[in-house]
Write a protein that holds these residues in place. Structure first.
Motif, mmCIF file in Angstrom:
data_model
loop_
_atom_site.group_PDB
_atom_site.id
_atom_site.type_symbol
_atom_site.label_atom_id
_atom_site.label_comp_id
_atom_site.label_asym_id
_atom_site.label_seq_id
_atom_site.Cartn_x
_atom_site.Cartn_y
_atom_site.Cartn_z
ATOM 1 N N GLY A 152 0.861 -0.766 -0.513
ATOM 2 C CA GLY A 152 0.116 0.085 -0.086
ATOM 3 C C GLY A 152 0.653 1.543 -0.156
ATOM 4 N N LYS A 153 0.047 1.811 0.112
ATOM 5 C CA LYS A 153 0.881 4.059 -0.352
ATOM 6 C C LYS A 153 2.469 3.631 1.588
ATOM 7 C CE LYS A 153 -2.762 6.879 -1.545
ATOM 8 N NZ LYS A 153 -3.509 7.700 -1.597
ATOM 9 N N SER A 154 3.240 4.989 0.956
ATOM 10 C CA SER A 154 4.160 4.685 1.472
ATOM 11 C C SER A 154 3.979 5.051 2.678
ATOM 12 C CB SER A 154 5.202 4.843 0.676
ATOM 13 O OG SER A 154 6.530 5.342 1.361
ATOM 14 N N GLU A 155 2.995 6.213 3.668
ATOM 15 C CA GLU A 155 3.339 7.019 3.957
ATOM 16 C C GLU A 155 2.409 6.034 5.355
ATOM 17 O OE1 GLU A 155 -0.106 8.260 1.583
ATOM 18 O OE2 GLU A 155 2.239 8.219 1.174
ATOM 19 N N LEU A 156 1.877 4.701 4.597
ATOM 20 C CA LEU A 156 1.098 4.458 5.863
ATOM 21 C C LEU A 156 1.645 2.954 5.947
ATOM 22 C CD1 LEU A 156 -2.316 3.872 3.508
ATOM 23 C CD2 LEU A 156 -1.979 5.372 5.663
ATOM 24 N N ASN A 157 3.034 3.277 5.559
ATOM 25 C CA ASN A 157 3.937 1.895 5.754
ATOM 26 C C ASN A 157 5.589 2.241 6.552
ATOM 27 O OD1 ASN A 157 2.927 -0.951 5.175
ATOM 28 N ND2 ASN A 157 2.316 0.661 3.564
ATOM 29 N N PHE A 184 6.690 0.903 -4.347
ATOM 30 C CA PHE A 184 5.131 1.047 -3.963
ATOM 31 C C PHE A 184 4.760 1.436 -5.755
ATOM 32 C CE2 PHE A 184 7.478 1.788 -0.388
ATOM 33 C CZ PHE A 184 7.185 1.065 0.839
ATOM 34 N N ARG A 185 4.901 0.714 -6.657
ATOM 35 C CA ARG A 185 4.388 1.248 -8.200
ATOM 36 C C ARG A 185 2.319 1.094 -8.552
ATOM 37 N NH1 ARG A 185 6.751 -2.605 -13.019
ATOM 38 N NH2 ARG A 185 6.168 -1.497 -14.572
ATOM 39 N N PHE A 186 2.400 0.150 -7.511
ATOM 40 C CA PHE A 186 0.662 -0.283 -7.177
ATOM 41 C C PHE A 186 0.541 0.251 -6.188
ATOM 42 C CE2 PHE A 186 1.987 -3.257 -10.548
ATOM 43 C CZ PHE A 186 1.594 -2.678 -11.869
ATOM 44 N N ALA A 187 1.137 1.174 -5.353
ATOM 45 C CA ALA A 187 0.231 1.501 -3.864
ATOM 46 C C ALA A 187 -0.591 2.127 -3.915
ATOM 47 C CB ALA A 187 1.054 2.447 -3.495
ATOM 48 N N ALA A 269 0.688 -1.863 8.852
ATOM 49 C CA ALA A 269 1.534 -1.570 7.841
ATOM 50 C C ALA A 269 0.162 -2.014 6.850
ATOM 51 C CB ALA A 269 2.406 -3.105 7.539
ATOM 52 N N GLN A 270 -0.152 -1.699 5.825
ATOM 53 C CA GLN A 270 -1.232 -1.788 4.976
ATOM 54 C C GLN A 270 -0.356 -2.336 3.885
ATOM 55 O OE1 GLN A 270 -4.072 1.451 2.765
ATOM 56 N NE2 GLN A 270 -4.799 0.726 5.206
ATOM 57 N N MET A 271 -1.160 -3.487 3.211
ATOM 58 C CA MET A 271 -0.975 -4.262 2.376
ATOM 59 C C MET A 271 -2.685 -3.623 0.438
ATOM 60 S SD MET A 271 2.276 -4.773 1.904
ATOM 61 C CE MET A 271 3.649 -4.864 3.000
ATOM 62 N N LEU A 272 -2.155 -3.806 -0.331
ATOM 63 C CA LEU A 272 -3.662 -4.150 -1.044
ATOM 64 C C LEU A 272 -3.469 -5.562 -1.625
ATOM 65 C CD1 LEU A 272 -3.318 -0.654 -3.518
ATOM 66 C CD2 LEU A 272 -4.940 -1.254 -1.527
ATOM 67 N N ILE A 273 -4.902 -6.171 -1.683
ATOM 68 C CA ILE A 273 -4.819 -7.586 -2.709
ATOM 69 C C ILE A 273 -5.628 -7.131 -3.504
ATOM 70 C CG2 ILE A 273 -5.219 -10.378 -2.174
ATOM 71 C CD1 ILE A 273 -4.034 -10.297 0.404
ATOM 72 N N VAL A 274 -5.409 -7.460 -5.040
ATOM 73 C CA VAL A 274 -5.962 -7.322 -6.246
ATOM 74 C C VAL A 274 -6.212 -8.646 -6.545
ATOM 75 C CG1 VAL A 274 -6.605 -6.441 -8.086
ATOM 76 C CG2 VAL A 274 -5.270 -4.786 -6.351
ATOM 77 N N SER A 275 -8.000 -9.047 -7.167
ATOM 78 C CA SER A 275 -8.118 -10.318 -7.523
ATOM 79 C C SER A 275 -8.938 -10.314 -8.058
ATOM 80 C CB SER A 275 -8.787 -11.470 -6.296
ATOM 81 O OG SER A 275 -9.586 -10.724 -5.060
ATOM 82 N N GLY A 276 -9.436 -11.295 -8.846
ATOM 83 C CA GLY A 276 -10.208 -11.227 -10.440
ATOM 84 C C GLY A 276 -10.512 -13.028 -10.264
ATOM 85 N N THR A 277 -11.061 -13.081 -11.967
ATOM 86 C CA THR A 277 -11.373 -14.729 -12.330
ATOM 87 C C THR A 277 -11.243 -14.851 -13.571
ATOM 88 O OG1 THR A 277 -13.898 -14.790 -10.080
ATOM 89 C CG2 THR A 277 -13.101 -16.073 -12.411
ATOM 90 N N ARG A 278 -10.465 -15.735 -13.969
ATOM 91 C CA ARG A 278 -10.848 -16.139 -15.142
ATOM 92 C C ARG A 278 -11.544 -16.560 -16.136
ATOM 93 N NH1 ARG A 278 -7.421 -20.023 -18.922
ATOM 94 N NH2 ARG A 278 -8.763 -19.565 -21.139
ATOM 95 N N ALA A 279 -12.055 -15.451 -16.987
ATOM 96 C CA ALA A 279 -13.118 -15.188 -17.993
ATOM 97 C C ALA A 279 -13.459 -16.955 -18.590
ATOM 98 C CB ALA A 279 -13.515 -14.157 -19.473
#
Length: 284
Positions: A152-157, A184-187, A269-279
């Motif tokens: 997640g964002k640098s300022e939250l870590n 932090f490319r995808f923060a 700390a704060q991280m992000l989890i991005v998920s999806g489904t294969r069509a």
């Protein structure tokens, strides 16, 4: 596009340090691994692909989650990382995991090979994240899940920014380009989710994971650890004199004291989890 030689070279140099500190890294990010398993809907008996699995995590923890009737394929672009993961699996007597050296953008697996595909703290460093996600979707079965964990964002870590703030007082470094490989490319919320959607994933979701980066370390041990496992930090320190490096070490240890109690480190700390489904329709 294959992974750039510069990125691979940097990670080759880092591999020995990650191997040395493998137990600490596994402990630090265990809560993130558990969240990744949950959000990827990993269950007993499944086949799971771990892309950029490094020195064996989260692959070996996932191997426990899928059980003896499931399987895990741990991949990494760096041969030293793959070798370290294999040794760790042997030491822990984990038998339902296999290993393969390959880049994310060129996975050597047939279409529709895995029930689930994951990557923990890896996609930020891919030279071509869109190509990597497309490959992950290709080898995931229709209806299968893909889940990617990023910082997640640098300022939250403070695990990151406390050290960065100290270093910035001694070393002037340009800010990385927005799409350059960087932790932090995808923060920024929505950025990685957009790549998954562009790649063709459906039902894309993004969630924040708040936890403590914790391990049995003193401030002195933390500085030794951090100054070894980070390639960007090592390169900055190498440009300084011994006296300057020692001064930075003292300043970092003083700055992080509030996150240490009786030899135990704990950074919020704060991280992000991005998920999806294969069509497509699920098989079986």
């Amino acid at each position: 596009m294959s992974q750039s030689s510069a990125t691979l070279s940097q990670w080759q140099e880092t591999a020995s340090y990650w191997t040395r500190h493998h137990d600490v890294i596994r402990t630090m990010f265990a809560p993130l691994t558990r969240a990744l398993i949950e959000q990827a809907h990993i269950d007993q008996g499944q086949s799971v692909l771990d892309v950029a699995g490094g020195a064996g995590e989260p692959s070996l923890t996932i191997a426990q989650a899928v059980g003896p009737h499931g399987s895990v394929m741990c991949t990494d672009a760096i041969p030293e990382m793959v070798a370290a993961a294999e040794r760790e699996a042997a030491d822990r007597r984990v038998e339902n995991v296999q290993f393969r050296q390959c880049t994310a953008e060129s996975l050597p697996f047939a279409n529709d090979s895995f029930d689930v595909t994951v990557s923990r703290l890896g996609i930020m460093f891919f030279p071509n994240p869109l190509a990597g996600v497309r490959e992950m979707l290709r080898v995931t079965k229709p209806g299968g899940h893909i889940a990617l964990a990023v910082w997640g964002k640098s300022e939250l870590n403070p695990y990151s920014y406390v050290v960065t703030d100290v270093i910035s007082r001694h070393v002037q470094a340009p800010k990385p380009e927005p799409d350059a490989p960087d932790a932090f490319r995808f923060a920024e919320p929505g950025k990685l989710a957009g790549i998954l959607k562009t790649a063709g994933a459906i039902d894309v979701t993004e969630s924040a994971v708040d936890f403590d980066i914790a391990a049995p370390l003193s401030p002195e041990q933390f500085w030794s650890f951090r100054s070894e496992i980070s390639e960007s930090l090592r390169s900055k320190l190498e440009s300084l004199t011994v006296e300057q490096r020692e001064q930075i070490g003292r300043e970092v240890q003083d700055a992080v004291k509030e996150f240490f109690v009786e030899g135990h480190m704990s950074f919020p700390a704060q991280m992000l989890i991005v998920s999806g489904t294969r069509a497509g329709s699920s098989v079986g």
